[in-house]
Scaffold this motif. Structure first.
Motif, PDB file in Angstrom:
ATOM      1  N   GLN B 157      -4.065  -5.162   0.372  1.00  0.00           N
ATOM      2  CA  GLN B 157      -3.222  -5.802   1.381  1.00  0.00           C
ATOM      3  C   GLN B 157      -2.175  -4.836   1.927  1.00  0.00           C
ATOM      4  N   TYR B 158      -2.043  -3.696   1.286  1.00  0.00           N
ATOM      5  CA  TYR B 158      -0.985  -2.752   1.700  1.00  0.00           C
ATOM      6  C   TYR B 158      -1.568  -1.343   1.824  1.00  0.00           C
ATOM      7  N   PRO B 159      -2.458  -1.101   2.795  1.00  0.00           N
ATOM      8  CA  PRO B 159      -3.090   0.220   2.890  1.00  0.00           C
ATOM      9  C   PRO B 159      -2.121   1.317   3.345  1.00  0.00           C
ATOM     10  N   ASN B 160      -1.049   0.918   4.059  1.00  0.00           N
ATOM     11  CA  ASN B 160      -0.124   1.928   4.575  1.00  0.00           C
ATOM     12  C   ASN B 160       1.125   1.939   3.704  1.00  0.00           C
ATOM     13  N   ALA B 161       1.671   3.134   3.495  1.00  0.00           N
ATOM     14  CA  ALA B 161       2.835   3.257   2.620  1.00  0.00           C
ATOM     15  C   ALA B 161       3.950   2.339   3.099  1.00  0.00           C
ATOM     16  N   LEU B 162       4.497   1.541   2.165  1.00  0.00           N
ATOM     17  CA  LEU B 162       5.545   0.578   2.512  1.00  0.00           C
ATOM     18  C   LEU B 162       6.909   1.234   2.564  1.00  0.00           C
ATOM     19  N   ILE B 163       6.990   2.388   1.953  1.00  0.00           N
ATOM     20  CA  ILE B 163       8.246   3.137   2.022  1.00  0.00           C
ATOM     21  C   ILE B 163       7.838   4.573   2.321  1.00  0.00           C
ATOM     22  N   ALA B 164       8.452   5.182   3.326  1.00  0.00           N
ATOM     23  CA  ALA B 164       8.081   6.553   3.670  1.00  0.00           C
ATOM     24  C   ALA B 164       9.175   7.173   4.521  1.00  0.00           C
ATOM     25  N   ASP B 165       9.534   8.410   4.165  1.00  0.00           N
ATOM     26  CA  ASP B 165      10.413   9.162   5.053  1.00  0.00           C
ATOM     27  C   ASP B 165       9.579   9.774   6.172  1.00  0.00           C
ATOM     28  N   VAL B 166       8.338  10.117   5.817  1.00  0.00           N
ATOM     29  CA  VAL B 166       7.397  10.636   6.806  1.00  0.00           C
ATOM     30  C   VAL B 166       6.096   9.872   6.600  1.00  0.00           C
ATOM     31  N   LEU B 167       5.539   9.290   7.667  1.00  0.00           N
ATOM     32  CA  LEU B 167       4.267   8.566   7.537  1.00  0.00           C
ATOM     33  C   LEU B 167       3.225   9.306   8.349  1.00  0.00           C
ATOM     34  N   VAL B 168       2.117   9.683   7.711  1.00  0.00           N
ATOM     35  CA  VAL B 168       1.075  10.402   8.452  1.00  0.00           C
ATOM     36  C   VAL B 168      -0.198   9.575   8.499  1.00  0.00           C
ATOM     37  N   GLY B 169      -1.046   9.884   9.489  1.00  0.00           N
ATOM     38  CA  GLY B 169      -2.303   9.160   9.665  1.00  0.00           C
ATOM     39  C   GLY B 169      -2.099   7.943  10.540  1.00  0.00           C
ATOM     40  N   SER B 170      -3.204   7.312  10.902  1.00  0.00           N
ATOM     41  CA  SER B 170      -3.094   6.120  11.749  1.00  0.00           C
ATOM     42  C   SER B 170      -3.191   4.882  10.871  1.00  0.00           C
ATOM     43  N   PRO B 171      -2.280   3.937  11.088  1.00  0.00           N
ATOM     44  CA  PRO B 171      -2.221   2.752  10.211  1.00  0.00           C
ATOM     45  C   PRO B 171      -3.549   2.023  10.082  1.00  0.00           C
ATOM     46  N   GLN B 172      -3.818   1.559   8.882  1.00  0.00           N
ATOM     47  CA  GLN B 172      -5.073   0.854   8.573  1.00  0.00           C
ATOM     48  C   GLN B 172      -4.802  -0.647   8.450  1.00  0.00           C
ATOM     49  N   GLU B 173      -5.882  -1.404   8.650  1.00  0.00           N
ATOM     50  CA  GLU B 173      -5.777  -2.865   8.522  1.00  0.00           C
ATOM     51  C   GLU B 173      -5.878  -3.271   7.053  1.00  0.00           C
ATOM     52  N   SER B 174      -5.174  -4.373   6.689  1.00  0.00           N
ATOM     53  CA  SER B 174      -5.390  -4.866   5.327  1.00  0.00           C
ATOM     54  C   SER B 174      -6.723  -5.594   5.257  1.00  0.00           C
ATOM     55  N   LYS B 175      -7.235  -5.714   4.042  1.00  0.00           N
ATOM     56  CA  LYS B 175      -8.557  -6.315   3.864  1.00  0.00           C
ATOM     57  C   LYS B 175      -8.470  -7.847   3.964  1.00  0.00           C
ATOM     58  N   VAL B 176      -9.582  -8.421   4.408  1.00  0.00           N
ATOM     59  CA  VAL B 176      -9.639  -9.881   4.552  1.00  0.00           C
ATOM     60  C   VAL B 176      -9.737 -10.531   3.176  1.00  0.00           C
ATOM     61  N   LEU B 177     -10.563  -9.888   2.349  1.00  0.00           N
ATOM     62  CA  LEU B 177     -10.806 -10.422   1.004  1.00  0.00           C
ATOM     63  C   LEU B 177      -9.525 -10.326   0.166  1.00  0.00           C
TER      64      LEU B 177
END
Lengths: 660, 318
Positions: B157-177
């Protein structure tokens, strides 16, 4: 270790269903037990002497007594082993009365269970160690919270006993609910005439400091050394200067706000003194309705005040006081009767509460003591009183009896006849509860001399008919339905815990019961103590009470405080939490969960954070010990190992003989 | 620029102020990553990210208290960082978080199971979006990512870092399941079946405490209750009962704190499905307290606070 075991017969209380000699014989087989006997009454003088003699003759290091609950006699036996020269914590008690003989009938099973409980106590005792209490000095000052009649009495008694008293009151004046009453039962004397002088005493007593419009902000410390922060709410009037002349009240143009002192039956000016006998007799501005404070215009009171004591910029002020003891006398609130659909839920103005009726009866009330119904100001002829509104009713979660409604309803019926000789009162009741000196005579007088018509039954509905209210109910004695055409209906609303009691209880670490009233330490033997040392209860905050009971409890609480503060030093209970600092990783979880603020963070000599228990604040509840993941914080006298030893005595671990 | 290059640039700009930055590098073969402690720009060349960088590096943080540390986190790892911050076990000022948007990591256990023989040393690995081809002993096997993704990634449910000073990459969707079949299957078992299951499973446990040492929330360090005599909660016999007792203590110490990063189960050398217990406990905590550990700063785990009355627990009205 040399342990002695004493199995008490408690006459036939225990021996009736437990084979005491057999339990004593079995105890001799337990590790470290060198002496075991059964005795008729362990708590009696010969019983205690027997224990002391055995300690000396057998050179015992510890004693187990299997008898009643520790709540009953733990202190007795601790003193006995102390007299025998042992540390009082080298003693354990097994409860084979309440937990065994009184609850089971089969001798054989009871005997086995008693043996197991003794075994547990022995295993615990084997891991006990002597504990020594600390001593500390006390602050000779008392905080009384709440200026109703109970708080007033407590404050006066403490002050007369020579202690300094700080009395704080949430409202603008002390007096509480009693100040609103017209007359009091069973003597029908004027409420403000008996209360007024006591209120004046509070104002004039050199040892009492009164803060009205004030609440407890925070509580720190412990018995003998509480640190209290009081929030004095802004009144927008400099009370050091105001002399209560009342000129501002007359000139205030904003007087549409309902008057809470008169139970919202009339309105009050935005700057007000609630009633003529108010103590302190100082004006205060209601910031919700004052034009100057809400809209920035007006300012008439500041212009007319001859002493120039109005200050629209005034802010809340925090005052710190150190006290040795606290008396809680926060009283009660009235049940909100709107929860009942059958009483119209506020649609009919002529259904009022008993407290509103008191204000109608009172000469200082909105009608000057004339009974006029709120809808059209007419004098009512038929008046119906309905008892148990919010009392003894599980459906509204108020199964308890409020205790005083039967009496005040009788009083109001009598006063009604005095005010309106042509009137007829009807009282719908469930049972008349009037146990008290002159109480039953009083209710009978209401019926027999004042002609109040008592109907035993509940009211099922009230609905309007012309300008009257038709009250429909049952008469369960006659087995019929009754209907009364009423001009006015008075609901005898019950008592419930005061608003904010839960929050105050949390600050003071005093538990509320399931209805929000504060719990006393023991319902019979410690009625004004709480489970927090140094905090006492007085009046209806502990449960619904009438005036005589509240006053008695106020005096009782004061006596307890005077007794406490008469000692130069107090002893702290050594059964408190202790941190094994090498094990502590300084995560501070115990600090977070401690409900008493008894744990602080300190640094060891390398600067690592560590937890430390403040012995005198710790109440020994054990929450920290279950929080600490590495078991670094242990409750003395109830360590994990002591409790695990008891568990293992009961459920011995399986031995795996085969290690291959 | 690829996310890895973005990340390297970001680390390069902050490296001067930090004692080290924790990331991943290739391990003993191309299939296995291992933690990397970047102290200089030269170390930075070895940095790898992606589905093989499985470790939750937050486990190192409490031990590095007092040092200025940078850390690279996936979404799940970031929850552990937040939880450690909330418990005051690490200091925010001493920490620089490089967050990733993660599309999932592999389960080495599943890879092992999917290969015809235990590969031993892997000679070459080829990663694409959907497949992983592994060459070992001259033989190449192509595996589908969906089959070898870690369990936690299937319900992430949390594929992207919830805390980050620097965030890299393109945000991903959380899973349905949101629930796993294996969890439902386990919870549907009867008490007797569960007991038998743990009797069998816990008899494999060798009490190596790898589960404890890999857990980012196990912060008692040398003072774990499992090896203490005072208090003595646990014997040292290697029996299913004592082993299970250790796991129950571990789970209860994690109540409201476990971030389900799965390191315990990943570290277990005898493949004990430890997450069955943790997911169950987390569900209880979610139901009763509406609390999910490490999803927001400033939240207090429900068992680490004192309340006179809990909203979610009905204590009155019996």
């Amino acid at each position: 270790m040399r342990i002695g075991v004493f199995i008490c017969h408690c006459g036939s209380n225990i021996a009736g269903t437990v084979d005491c000699p057999k339990v004593a014989a079995k105890a001799l087989t337990y590790p470290d037990v060198v002496f075991s006997t059964d005795t008729m009454y362990a708590c009696s003088e010969p019983g205690q002497d027997g224990i002391i003699a055995a300690v000396k003759e057998q050179q015992l290091d510890g004693v187990v007594v299997a008898s009643c609950t520790p709540r009953m006699h733990e202190q007795t036996f601790r003193r006995a082993v102390e007299r025998a020269g042992l540390n009082r914590y080298m003693f354990e008690m097994a409860n084979i009365r309440e937990h065994v003989s009184w609850i089971g009938k089969i001798m054989e099973d009871n005997t086995i269970k008693a043996q197991e409980l003794v075994r547990m106590a022995v295993e615990k005792l084997r891991r006990n160690r002597p504990l020594i209490p600390k001593r500390f000095e006390t602050v000779k000052r008392v905080l009384v919270i709440g200026g109703g009649v109970a708080g007033i009495q407590a404050a006066l008694d403490c002050a007369d006993g020579g202690q300094e008293v700080v009395l704080i009151e949430r409202e603008q004046s002390i007096g509480g609910k009693m100040a609103k009453l017209d007359k009091t039962f069973p003597t029908v004397d004027c409420s403000s005439c008996v209360l007024g002088p006591k209120m004046v005493d509070i104002a004039q007593h050199p040892k009492i400091t009164l803060y009205a419009c004030a609440e407890v902000e925070s509580v720190g410390g412990y018995v003998g050394n509480f640190h209290i922060t009081i929030r004095r709410k802004a009144t927008y009037v400099d009370w050091n200067v105001c002399n209560g002349c009342g000129l501002c009240l007359e000139k205030c143009p904003s007087h549409k706000h309902p008057d809470p002192f008169n139970e919202n039956l009339c309105t009050a000016p935005s700057i007000n003194i609630p009633f003529p006998q108010a103590i302190p007799k100082k004006a205060a501005i209601n910031p919700q309705s004052c034009l100057k404070l809400t809209q920035g215009k007006c300012g008439i009171c500041a212009t007319v005040c001859p002493l120039k004591c109005i200050d629209y910029e005034q802010k809340d002020e925090l005052v710190d006081v150190d006290v040795g003891a606290v008396i809680v006398a926060t009283g009660y609130d009235l049940f909100d009767w709107h929860k009942y659909p059958q009483y119209g839920q506020g649609r009919y103005p002529d259904i009022i509460t008993s407290m509103q009726y008191e204000r109608l009866l009172s000469a200082s009330g909105p009608t000057g003591g004339q009974i006029k119904r709120p809808s059209d100001g007419k004098e009512p002829k038929n008046i119906v009183f309905i008892q148990c509104v919010g009392s003894r009713d599980r459906s509204v979660d108020r199964p308890y009896c409020s205790g005083f409604c039967c009496m005040y309803t009788a009083k109001q019926a009598i006063l009604t006849k005095d005010h309106l000789p042509d009137s007829q009162s009807f009282v719908f009741y469930m049972d008349i509860r009037s146990p008290g000196k002159l109480y039953d005579e009083f209710t009978r007088r209401a019926m027999e001399e004042y002609g109040a018509h008592y109907v035993r039954g509940r009211v099922s509905m009230i609905y309007p008919q012309d300008d009257k209210l038709l009250v429909r109910g049952a008469d369960t004695l006659a087995g019929t339905q009754v209907e009364v055409q009423a001009d006015l209906v008075v609901l005898a609303v019950g008592a419930e815990a005061a608003a904010g009691a839960a929050q105050l209880g949390e600050k003071l670490r005093v538990c509320p019961d399931q209805y929000g009233f504060f719990v006393e330490s023991h319902p019979k033997l410690k009625p004004v103590e709480t489970n927090t040392a140094g905090v006492y209860l007085a009046g209806a905050c502990q449960g619904p009470k009438d005036i005589p009971a509240s006053v008695s409890q106020g005096s009782a609480a004061a006596a307890k405080v005077l007794g406490l503060l008469s000692k130069k030093e107090l002893e702290s209970d050594p059964a408190v939490a202790r941190v094994n600092q090498p094990r502590c990783v300084g995560c501070g979880k115990c600090i977070q969960t401690c409900p008493f603020g008894a744990i602080k963070e300190v640094a060891d000599r390398f600067g690592n954070p560590k937890a430390e228990v403040i012995d005198t604040v710790c109440q020994g509840c054990g929450i920290c010990t279950v929080t600490c993941p590495q078991g670094a914080i242990q409750l003395e006298h109830f360590t994990d190992n002591q409790i695990l030893a008891e568990v293992q005595a009961l459920c011995p671990p399986k031995i795996f003989a085969n290690y291959e | 620029m690829s996310p890895l290059d973005d990340l390297k640039t970001a680390i390069k700009s902050r490296l001067g102020e930090l004692d080290c930055v924790i990331g991943w590098e290739q391990g003993y073969d191309q299939l296995h990553a291992t933690p990397l402690f970047i102290r200089s720009e030269a170390d930075l060349d070895r940095l790898v990210i992606g589905p093989l960088a499985v470790h939750n590096l937050a486990t190192y943080l409490p031990g590095l208290r007092g040092k200025k540390v940078g850390i690279i986190v996936k979404g799940c790892d970031s929850r552990s960082v937040i939880q450690l911050l909330n418990e005051n076990l690490i200091t925010r000022d001493d920490l620089v978080v490089f967050g990733l948007c993660c599309s999932g990591v592999v389960s080495h256990r599943k890879i092992r199971a999917a290969l015809p023989v235990d590969p031993g040393f892997v000679e070459a690995v080829d990663l694409s979006t959907d497949t992983l081809s592994i060459t070992a002993s001259g033989q190449t096997t192509i595996l589908h990512m969906a089959d070898i993704a870690a369990d936690k990634c299937q319900i992430c449910q949390y594929p992207n870092a919830l805390i980050a000073d620097v965030l890299v990459g393109s945000p991903q969707e959380s899973k349905v399941l949101t629930t796993l079949a294996c969890q439902e299957e386990f919870e549907a078992k009867s008490e007797a079946e569960k007991f038998a299951f743990w009797q069998e499973t816990m008899s494999r446990c060798i009490r190596c405490y790898a589960c404890r040492n890999a857990c980012p929330m196990c912060v008692c360090r040398d003072f774990c209750i499992s090896t203490s005599r005072d208090p003595l909660w646990l014997g040292q016999e290697n029996t299913p009962g004592e082993n299970m007792m250790f796991q129950l203590i571990h789970v209860s110490h994690l109540t409201g704190r476990c971030t389900e990063c799965g390191e315990c189960e990943r570290a277990c050398p005898v493949d004990i499905p430890l997450l069955l217990l943790r997911r169950y406990m987390n569900k209880q905590v979610q139901d009763v307290f509406e609390h999910r550990a490490g999803t927001a700063l400033e939240q207090t785990p429900p068992l680490l606070t004192f309340k006179v009355e809990e909203e979610g627990i009905k204590e009155r009205g019996w």
